[in-house]
Structure formats: structure tokens, C-alpha cells
Design a protein around this motif. Sequence first.
Motif, short mmCIF file in Angstrom:
data_model
loop_
_atom_site.label_atom_id
_atom_site.label_comp_id
_atom_site.label_asym_id
_atom_site.label_seq_id
_atom_site.Cartn_x
_atom_site.Cartn_y
_atom_site.Cartn_z
N ASP A 172 58.72 -12.78 -1.59
CA ASP A 172 59.73 -13.60 -2.25
C ASP A 172 61.13 -13.31 -1.71
N ALA A 173 61.20 -12.46 -0.66
CA ALA A 173 62.46 -12.21 0.04
C ALA A 173 62.15 -11.98 1.52
N LEU A 174 63.14 -12.23 2.34
CA LEU A 174 63.07 -11.96 3.77
C LEU A 174 64.24 -11.07 4.13
N PHE A 175 63.97 -9.99 4.85
CA PHE A 175 65.02 -9.12 5.36
C PHE A 175 65.00 -9.23 6.88
N HIS A 176 65.99 -9.91 7.42
CA HIS A 176 65.98 -10.30 8.84
C HIS A 176 67.19 -9.69 9.54
N HIS A 177 66.92 -9.00 10.63
CA HIS A 177 67.98 -8.38 11.43
C HIS A 177 68.42 -9.30 12.56
N ASP A 178 69.69 -9.30 12.86
CA ASP A 178 70.23 -9.88 14.09
C ASP A 178 71.72 -9.57 14.12
N ASP A 179 72.13 -8.65 14.97
CA ASP A 179 73.55 -8.27 15.06
C ASP A 179 74.29 -9.28 15.91
N TRP A 180 75.41 -9.76 15.37
CA TRP A 180 76.15 -10.84 16.03
C TRP A 180 77.53 -10.43 16.51
N GLY A 206 65.05 -22.11 6.77
CA GLY A 206 64.60 -23.29 6.04
C GLY A 206 63.11 -23.25 5.80
N TYR A 207 62.35 -22.77 6.80
CA TYR A 207 60.90 -22.67 6.63
C TYR A 207 60.57 -21.69 5.51
N TYR A 208 61.20 -20.54 5.51
CA TYR A 208 60.93 -19.56 4.45
C TYR A 208 61.27 -20.13 3.07
N LYS A 209 62.44 -20.75 2.95
CA LYS A 209 62.85 -21.29 1.66
C LYS A 209 61.89 -22.40 1.21
N ASP A 210 61.46 -23.23 2.15
CA ASP A 210 60.54 -24.33 1.82
C ASP A 210 59.17 -23.82 1.40
N HIS A 211 58.86 -22.57 1.69
CA HIS A 211 57.55 -22.01 1.37
C HIS A 211 57.63 -20.88 0.35
N GLY A 212 58.60 -20.98 -0.53
CA GLY A 212 58.61 -20.14 -1.71
C GLY A 212 59.36 -18.83 -1.62
N VAL A 213 60.02 -18.56 -0.50
CA VAL A 213 60.80 -17.33 -0.38
C VAL A 213 62.17 -17.57 -0.99
N GLN A 214 62.48 -16.80 -2.01
CA GLN A 214 63.66 -17.05 -2.84
C GLN A 214 64.95 -16.49 -2.24
N LEU A 215 64.84 -15.35 -1.56
CA LEU A 215 66.02 -14.59 -1.17
C LEU A 215 66.02 -14.33 0.32
N ILE A 216 67.08 -14.75 1.00
CA ILE A 216 67.26 -14.47 2.42
C ILE A 216 68.37 -13.43 2.57
N VAL A 217 68.00 -12.26 3.10
CA VAL A 217 68.96 -11.19 3.35
C VAL A 217 69.07 -11.02 4.86
N HIS A 218 70.27 -11.23 5.37
CA HIS A 218 70.47 -11.13 6.82
C HIS A 218 71.30 -9.91 7.14
N HIS A 219 70.78 -9.05 8.02
CA HIS A 219 71.49 -7.85 8.44
C HIS A 219 72.26 -8.11 9.73
N SER A 220 73.56 -7.83 9.68
CA SER A 220 74.38 -7.77 10.89
C SER A 220 75.51 -6.80 10.60
N ASP A 221 75.35 -5.55 11.06
CA ASP A 221 76.39 -4.55 10.79
C ASP A 221 77.46 -4.67 11.87
N SER A 222 78.33 -5.64 11.65
CA SER A 222 79.28 -6.02 12.68
C SER A 222 80.41 -6.84 12.05
N ILE A 238 72.38 -13.17 1.08
CA ILE A 238 73.11 -11.90 1.14
C ILE A 238 73.32 -11.53 2.59
N TRP A 239 74.57 -11.33 2.97
CA TRP A 239 74.87 -10.75 4.28
C TRP A 239 74.89 -9.25 4.09
N GLN A 240 73.87 -8.57 4.62
CA GLN A 240 73.79 -7.12 4.53
C GLN A 240 74.34 -6.51 5.81
N GLY A 241 75.11 -5.42 5.65
CA GLY A 241 75.69 -4.76 6.81
C GLY A 241 77.15 -5.12 7.03
#
Length: 357
Positions: A172-180, A206-222, A238-241
Motif C-alpha cells: 500500500d506504499a512505494l518507496f522509490h529512490h532516484d537522486d536528482w 500512475g500505475y501504482y496509484k491505479d492499482h491500489g498503492v496509496q502512498l508514494i514516497v520518493h527519495h532524493s537526498d539532494s 512524500i519527498w523523503q531526503g
Amino acid sequence: MLTRRQNLLETIHGGHPDRLVNQYEYMQQVFDPVLLNALGNCPRGGTAVNGWGVTIEFPDYVPGPFPDTSPEKVVIKDIEHWRDYVKAPAVDFPEEAWAPFVQQAESIDRNEYFVANFIAPGIFEKLHYLMGMEECMMAFYESPDEMHELIDFLTDWEIQCAEQVIRHLHPDALFHHDDWGSQKSTFMSPAMFEEFILPAYKKIYGYYKDHGVQLIVHHSDSYAATLVPYMIEMGVDIWQGVMSTNNVPELIRKYGGKISFQGGIDNGKVDRVDWTREGIEQVVRGVVEACGNMYFIPSTTMGGPESTYPGVYEAVSETIDKISEEKFGYTGKSGNKADPLFAHVDKASKEISNQDS
């Protein structure tokens, strides 16, 4: 008293939280065979080759592994012919390979925690892992058509991964890394980001949200303050980092209610060989005083519930608990302990190897 999950939702939706959200307390990460095969298992102090053919090094006392893109090891030798070099890792695995991860996901109390699958590296990071940072940045200018094609290829692979993960683990959440960016600037202009990176993440998130994932947490410590409108557009909750160089209080004032921010406590300031509890408390109190508790989660900027130097993550969590008691009368304890990401990767990889043998 609200559960960790409820308190997080009250915080990011502008409701009535009963305490500060304490770092990663709201999330339990789960792994999967697709990720582990692609990420590769590079233990701290070691070198390995991941599923994309990238040579990875992980020196001691650095936050995480990084690619060796020296000329003799770089995967893409010529962006004009990237298809000759890039082979996507497998996404189809037998049910027995999924079994321990399904069991892990089913064991988590979803009333208390978000079950979050983990993805790293992200789209931009995959690009420079495959070809090197300098060549990657030049290719955006010199070979835009090929870069669009390669990004589409990587995006399609991530969506295939998402399909498998959602079917098996039901996160129900995705924790996705990508430093920008670096500490002071983004790696590319907002216009270039909008052209190349935004469309990919609109599809993936969009795919995750359309398939029931409620929370998108994106990591970019930058530094990525100029990219926040695009984060909102792509569906990041949530922008994490988020580092202090982004002027976090200003971001909260400007964008709170559309996106929330986790971080503010730069690892460079607290996660040091000479760290002290007094020094950590001073930094944490300053951040909380400046940022408040709405649309903000005080946390180190590390991309997981851990620290480079032992004890730092726990000391930050204890200070956050202390502030919650002072400000909210909250007498519970988060119980936050470091939970090193790559220790999980190592353990899970060994489990899969044992099954294969």
C-alpha cells in the motif's frame, strides 16, 4: 492514541496528528526477487555486478553502493547503439521465489504500518549507472532521441516489475529512490527534467496509484526544490531526503497540502564519526522548530532507516520522541531502531541462493 499509520495520514493531510511522525516509523519495507536480481548483492566493503551488468562498489563508511563506470567496465559504450548493450533483468520468477517475501508482507500489521516495496536505483540513476554521469548528461543534449528511447525502455521494465510486485505482495506504499541533484543544485534544468524524467514517473507512479498503492514516497537526498511542482504532478505524496539546502520551511509553506516533506536533518551534520547526542539534539530541535509538524516528517536524509555510523539513527529518533512528549504530551516511544537496507538485501539474497541450491 493514533497508530503510526494514522498519525502519518493526519500529518500529510493536514488533520490532527497527536505527535511528530518519527522518521521511518510508519513504513515496513518488503523486498522481492525482481528487485534483488536487478539490484545485485554488493555487501559493504565489496564489489559485485548487478542484474543490468553494472559493476557496483560499496566501500566502508559510505551511505550506500555506487557504480564503477570506468571505460573498461561501463555498460553502454555508445548511446547511439544502446540496444546492443542494455539487457533488462528478468521479471518473471517462480512462486517459490516469491514465497518468503509474501510471508513477510502478510506478517505486517497494516493497521499500524504501510507495507512498502522498495525500488532502487531509479530512472535517472539507472541512466548514469549504465553510461557514466558525464556521458549521461552530454547525451541529453547530443542524443535526445536515443535518451527518450532508453528512458521508455527502463520505464516499461519498471512497470513490468510493478505488475509482479502488486500481484504478489499487495503493497500500500512505494518507496522509490532516484537522486536528482547535488546538495546545492539539480543535475538538470527544470525544463529538461520536465521533458525527459517527468513522463516516465507519471507512468510509473500512475500505475501504482491505479492499482491500489496509496502512498508514494520518493527519495532524493539532494537539492530539488525547483522540481517540487513536477513531483506533485507525478503523484509523489512524500519527498523523503529533502536536505536543509532546499529551505524546507519555505517548501512547506508553499506546497504543504499538495506534498509533504521527510528529512531536514542532513546526514552530513549528524551522521559523523565524531557525533554526540548533544550535537544531534541541537540539530533536531532546530529543524523541528523551523518546520513544525504539519506536512513535515523530521528525519535524517538517509535513504532508509539507518545511519553510516552506529547509534546515530536511534539518537535522532530518541530526540524526536522527547520533543513529541514536550509539545504533545505523548509518552509513548517510537521504538525506532536502525534497520539497514543493505543488510536486508544481503539476507534476502542469501535466502534465494539457498533455495536455488
